[in-house]
Design a protein around this motif. Structure first.
Motif, short mmCIF file in Angstrom:
data_model
loop_
_atom_site.label_atom_id
_atom_site.label_comp_id
_atom_site.label_asym_id
_atom_site.label_seq_id
_atom_site.Cartn_x
_atom_site.Cartn_y
_atom_site.Cartn_z
N TRP A 1 0.84 -1.19 0.00
CA TRP A 1 0.00 0.00 0.00
C TRP A 1 0.88 1.24 0.00
CZ3 TRP A 1 -5.20 0.65 -0.37
CH2 TRP A 1 -5.95 -0.53 -0.36
N GLU A 2 0.65 2.12 -0.99
CA GLU A 2 1.55 3.27 -1.15
C GLU A 2 1.27 4.41 -0.20
OE1 GLU A 2 1.65 4.57 -5.16
OE2 GLU A 2 2.71 2.81 -5.86
N ASP A 3 0.13 4.40 0.44
CA ASP A 3 -0.27 5.58 1.19
C ASP A 3 -0.07 5.45 2.68
OD1 ASP A 3 -2.97 7.08 -0.62
OD2 ASP A 3 -1.07 7.92 0.07
N GLU A 4 0.16 6.57 3.32
CA GLU A 4 0.14 6.57 4.77
C GLU A 4 -1.28 6.80 5.27
OE1 GLU A 4 4.36 8.70 5.69
OE2 GLU A 4 3.02 8.22 7.34
N VAL A 5 -2.14 7.25 4.34
CA VAL A 5 -3.54 7.50 4.71
C VAL A 5 -4.18 6.16 5.09
CG1 VAL A 5 -5.76 8.27 3.83
CG2 VAL A 5 -3.68 9.41 3.10
N PRO A 6 -4.95 6.09 6.17
CA PRO A 6 -5.56 4.81 6.53
C PRO A 6 -6.48 4.31 5.43
CG PRO A 6 -6.06 6.50 8.16
CD PRO A 6 -5.23 7.15 7.12
N LEU A 7 -6.50 3.00 5.29
CA LEU A 7 -7.35 2.40 4.27
C LEU A 7 -8.80 2.75 4.58
CD1 LEU A 7 -5.85 -1.21 4.20
CD2 LEU A 7 -5.02 0.84 3.06
N ARG B 1 -28.35 -5.83 -2.52
CA ARG B 1 -26.99 -6.33 -2.41
C ARG B 1 -26.11 -5.22 -1.86
NH1 ARG B 1 -24.66 -8.92 -7.70
NH2 ARG B 1 -23.62 -6.93 -7.89
N TRP B 2 -25.05 -5.64 -1.24
CA TRP B 2 -24.06 -4.69 -0.75
C TRP B 2 -22.70 -5.13 -1.29
CZ3 TRP B 2 -28.27 -6.47 1.69
CH2 TRP B 2 -29.14 -5.54 2.27
N ARG B 3 -21.97 -4.14 -1.82
CA ARG B 3 -20.64 -4.44 -2.34
C ARG B 3 -19.65 -3.45 -1.73
NH1 ARG B 3 -22.82 -8.44 -3.46
NH2 ARG B 3 -22.81 -9.65 -5.37
N ASP B 4 -18.58 -3.99 -1.16
CA ASP B 4 -17.58 -3.12 -0.53
C ASP B 4 -16.54 -2.69 -1.56
OD1 ASP B 4 -17.45 -4.96 2.63
OD2 ASP B 4 -18.90 -3.55 1.80
N TYR B 5 -15.97 -1.50 -1.34
CA TYR B 5 -14.91 -0.99 -2.20
C TYR B 5 -13.83 -0.36 -1.34
CZ TYR B 5 -18.10 -1.05 -6.28
OH TYR B 5 -18.95 -1.42 -7.29
N HIS B 6 -12.62 -0.32 -1.86
CA HIS B 6 -11.56 0.52 -1.27
C HIS B 6 -11.69 1.89 -1.90
CE1 HIS B 6 -9.39 -2.56 0.90
NE2 HIS B 6 -9.31 -3.32 -0.18
N CYS B 7 -11.64 2.94 -1.05
CA CYS B 7 -11.67 4.29 -1.61
C CYS B 7 -10.25 4.74 -1.89
CB CYS B 7 -12.28 5.27 -0.61
SG CYS B 7 -14.04 5.11 -0.46
N ASP B 8 -10.07 5.45 -2.97
CA ASP B 8 -8.78 6.09 -3.24
C ASP B 8 -7.65 5.06 -3.18
OD1 ASP B 8 -7.40 9.27 -2.04
OD2 ASP B 8 -7.03 8.06 -3.82
N LEU B 9 -7.77 4.05 -4.01
CA LEU B 9 -6.86 2.92 -3.98
C LEU B 9 -5.53 3.26 -4.64
CD1 LEU B 9 -6.25 -0.17 -3.82
CD2 LEU B 9 -7.45 -0.39 -5.97
N ARG B 10 -4.45 2.98 -3.94
CA ARG B 10 -3.12 3.12 -4.55
C ARG B 10 -2.25 1.98 -4.04
NH1 ARG B 10 -1.40 9.37 -4.16
NH2 ARG B 10 -2.30 9.15 -2.11
N SER C 1 8.03 7.15 6.72
CA SER C 1 8.77 6.94 7.96
C SER C 1 8.26 5.74 8.73
CB SER C 1 8.67 8.18 8.84
OG SER C 1 7.29 8.48 9.02
N THR C 2 6.96 5.43 8.60
CA THR C 2 6.44 4.34 9.43
C THR C 2 6.37 3.02 8.67
OG1 THR C 2 4.28 5.16 8.82
CG2 THR C 2 5.10 5.77 10.99
N GLY C 3 6.71 2.99 7.41
CA GLY C 3 6.66 1.73 6.68
C GLY C 3 5.32 1.54 5.99
N SER C 4 5.31 0.75 4.94
CA SER C 4 4.09 0.52 4.17
C SER C 4 3.63 -0.91 4.35
CB SER C 4 4.38 0.75 2.68
OG SER C 4 4.98 2.00 2.47
N ARG C 5 2.32 -1.07 4.51
CA ARG C 5 1.75 -2.42 4.67
C ARG C 5 1.94 -3.19 3.38
NH1 ARG C 5 -3.96 -3.69 6.11
NH2 ARG C 5 -3.03 -5.73 6.05
N LEU D 1 5.42 -4.83 7.43
CA LEU D 1 5.72 -3.47 7.02
C LEU D 1 7.01 -3.47 6.22
CD1 LEU D 1 4.96 -1.28 10.17
CD2 LEU D 1 3.61 -1.50 8.09
N ILE D 2 6.98 -2.84 5.07
CA ILE D 2 8.18 -2.71 4.24
C ILE D 2 8.67 -1.28 4.37
CG2 ILE D 2 9.02 -2.65 1.86
CD1 ILE D 2 8.60 -5.43 2.40
N GLY D 3 9.96 -1.13 4.53
CA GLY D 3 10.51 0.22 4.54
C GLY D 3 10.45 0.88 5.91
N ALA D 4 10.05 0.11 6.95
CA ALA D 4 10.04 0.71 8.28
C ALA D 4 11.47 0.83 8.75
CB ALA D 4 9.22 -0.14 9.24
N PRO D 5 11.78 1.92 9.45
CA PRO D 5 13.18 2.06 9.92
C PRO D 5 13.49 1.03 10.98
CG PRO D 5 11.80 3.81 10.81
CD PRO D 5 10.94 3.04 9.87
#
Lengths: 238, 377
Positions: free
Chosen positions: A67-73, A113-122, A187-191, A230-234
């Motif tokens: 996941w490229e973002d630090e913004v919460p999913l 029906r209900w269908r879930d989506y990820h918002c602002d996917l990167r 700085s905190t790493g990417s999931r 986490l990838i890239g975490a210090p």
């Protein structure tokens, strides 16, 4: 050292389908092995009836995602209704039409029906084929992403990408290393997730998921061991 | 000229004081993008209104009679001729042919002039051709056996064949050709949708108002309780929506049995529908009718991509800002990835868009139709 295809899955709405429960289409945090297969097969223009080819491709795909973002999913649940009729029929290749079960009262109200989506996917993906010498090769897959046979979409048909999926090539010995090469300088790493067979070092957890499809029967089954972390975490100090 | 494999249609479409698309709690559908909440119109809502719209550009209005003219050779070309090419006995073929012609074209189907329009897609053609091949090979060189086989087949398959007929009669078959048809128990009978419709969302942060209303009973007398009969709230939103649609020419032709004329007509009408048909609910109370202020069409063979990123940073809710954001983003994409698409733009402001020739909506729709018909942009 292997060559990895770098893909960027970016869209205002995206879906990594999990097990549908009743009328609820849930999503997972990372794409399924079967979804990556379908995405490439769609780019290559394969009809769904090429079940053998789909199966062989799924068996060859090795991929990691980050996941490229630090913004919460953020997730969204879309509410859908469909007006169904007891007399609806559809022809089938078995020679008898498919019909709807139940009496007329079953169809009085709208079907919900209900269908879930990820918002602002990167999401960044690194992918290779094991082995690569068979057809399609990784180069053919990359070309198909740039000039696909059909429009590409991320999970469901309305999830149209807002950027080209093909993002380049990475040389790395394994999936975690490839993901590290493309991780943003956060700085905190990417999931991230990657197959356990690519190395378990740095994994926060190792688990089994079911995300491979039997393309002949159309059902998902089996288990695949993956790592999440986490990838890239210090490195922690001290 | 680029190969017009994909037709992308982008719109900026404004709707004031309306509640176009609700979720199950009665509130406007929403989504978060770039950290801010946007009002949304779902993909299925847009598709439904385009599919069912009436008027001069309605999909249902596509001329069925001329379709019959164009499609009357499908049985001959795709089902019967392959039998001859495979070396089947001519007598056997002659025994099978009338039934297939009649099946697809109705009782008077054995003479060319009198056929009902049926819109066979690739799955139907493949299935019928497969059945014809099977019946022919089981009959060997015996026309009498063929006659018996086809009679038995028609009987046992009657319900299924009637379902094919129902699914492919115009205008119902047209909706399926564009928007797809799914049979959960038989993926081989599926028609894949030829049109992809993204959920539309506002280019700016949501603008919403909770409209308090009361319902007054005018028949109440002076001596009765003076309160309202009913009080409630409904949401009203104003929005400048970015819409994005991709037409997949290959799949469309596959679903139309290769009919390029009809593909062109569908494309042209769809542009008009996208530009002018409201997806709105609450017609009586909000009159949510508007025409798009800006439509950009792109034809090419590179991976289609939406211009949503232009609005990641929510812009001001105004056409000037939205157009500038879209045009700037398009320029940036061209600079980084090169310009590989042919473009036309029709807009109220008539501002220049990168790489796009200006046109009226009719011109743009006609250009889109031609691109779908010829496969060239």
């Amino acid at each position: 050292m292997s060559r990895w295809l770098h893909m960027r899955l970016q869209a205002p709405l995206g879906s990594f389908g999990g097990e549908t429960v009743d009328a609820r289409g849930i999503i997972r945090d990372f794409p399924a092995q079967s979804m990556m297969t379908g995405l490439l097969a769609n780019a290559l223009g394969w009809p769904r009836t090429m079940t053998g080819e789909h199966q062989a491709l799924q068996d060859r795909i090795v991929f990691g995602a980050l996941w490229e973002d630090e913004v919460p999913l953020e997730r969204l649940t879309d509410y859908q209704t469909a007006s169904l009729n007891k007399d609806d029929q559809a022809w089938t290749t078995r020679g008898v039409p498919a019909r709807r079960a139940g009496g007329p009262n079953t169809y009085e109200g709208s079907h919900q029906r209900w269908r879930d989506y990820h918002c602002d996917l990167r999401l960044a993906v690194v992918l290779r084929f094991n082995p690569d010498e068979q057809s399609p090769t990784l180069d053919q897959a990359a070309n198909a992403l740039v000039r696909p046979a059909r429009p590409l979409f991320i999970g469901r048909k309305p999830c149209l990408p807002s950027a080209p999926l093909f993002a380049g090539w990475i040389d790395a010995p394994n999936a975690p290393a490839a993901l590290t090469a493309i991780a943003p300088a956060a700085s905190t790493g990417s999931r991230a997730c990657w197959p356990a067979s690519e190395g378990t070092e740095g994994a926060a957890r190792i688990t089994s998921i079911t995300d491979e499809r039997n393309f002949l029967t159309g059902l998902h089954g089996g288990a695949r061991r993956i790592c999440e972390g986490l990838i890239g975490a210090p490195e922690p100090a001290g | 000229m680029p190969d017009a494999r994909f037709l992308q249609i982008h719109t900026l479409h404004g709707y004031p004081a309306a509640l176009l698309n609700r979720d199950e709690s009665g509130l406007a559908k929403r989504m978060t993008y770039g950290g801010s909440i946007r009002t949304r119109i779902s993909s299925q809502c847009l598709k439904r209104h385009w599919r069912t719209a009436e008027g001069p550009h309605a999909l249902q209005g596509i001329d069925g009679a001329t379709a019959a003219v164009r499609s009357r050779d499908i049985v001959t070309r795709r089902i019967i001729e392959p039998l001859a090419a495979a070396g089947r006995d001519q007598a056997v073929i002659d025994a099978l042919e009338p039934s297939f012609q009649k099946l697809v074209y109705g009782d008077k189907g054995t003479t060319k002039g009198s056929r009902q329009p049926l819109l066979l897609g690739e799955p139907e053609i493949e299935y019928l051709a497969g059945e014809a091949t099977r019946l022919a090979s089981e009959s060997g060189n015996d026309a009498k056996v063929a006659e018996k086989s086809i009679a038995a087949w028609l009987k046992s398959e009657r319900a299924n064949l009637r379902a094919i007929e129902k699914a492919t009669t115009l205008p119902a078959g047209l909706a399926a050709a564009l928007f797809g048809r799914m049979v959960t128990s038989d993926p081989m009978a599926n028609l894949d949708a030829a049109v992809h419709v993204a959920h539309a969302f506002t280019v700016h942060a949501e603008e919403s108002e909770s409209d308090y209303f009361s319902v007054v009973d005018d028949l109440k007398r002076g001596d009765e309780d003076a309160g309202a009969a009913h009080i409630n709230e409904t949401e009203l939103t104003a929005g400048l929506f970015y819409g994005y649609v991709v037409l997949d020419r290959t799949t469309l032709l596959r679903n139309l049995g290769g009919d390029t004329e009809m593909a062109g007509e569908i494309g042209e009408r769809l542009v008009h529908l996208i530009a002018t048909v409201s997806p709105g609910a609450k017609l009586g109370s909000t009159a949510p009718y508007s025409y798009t202020s800006w439509v950009l069409a792109e034809a090419g063979d590179r991976q289609p991509r939406s211009l949503a990123e232009a609005f990641r940073e929510p812009c001001a809710p105004a056409m000037l800002e939205a157009e500038e954001a879209a045009h700037q983003h398009l320029s940036n994409l061209d600079r980084m990835y090169g310009n590989g698409e042919a473009r036309r733009i029709a807009s109220l402001s008539n501002r220049e868009a990168p790489g796009a020739a200006a046109a009226t909506l009719s011109d743009l729709a006609g250009w889109a139709g031609t691109a779908l018909r010829t496969g060239l942009a």
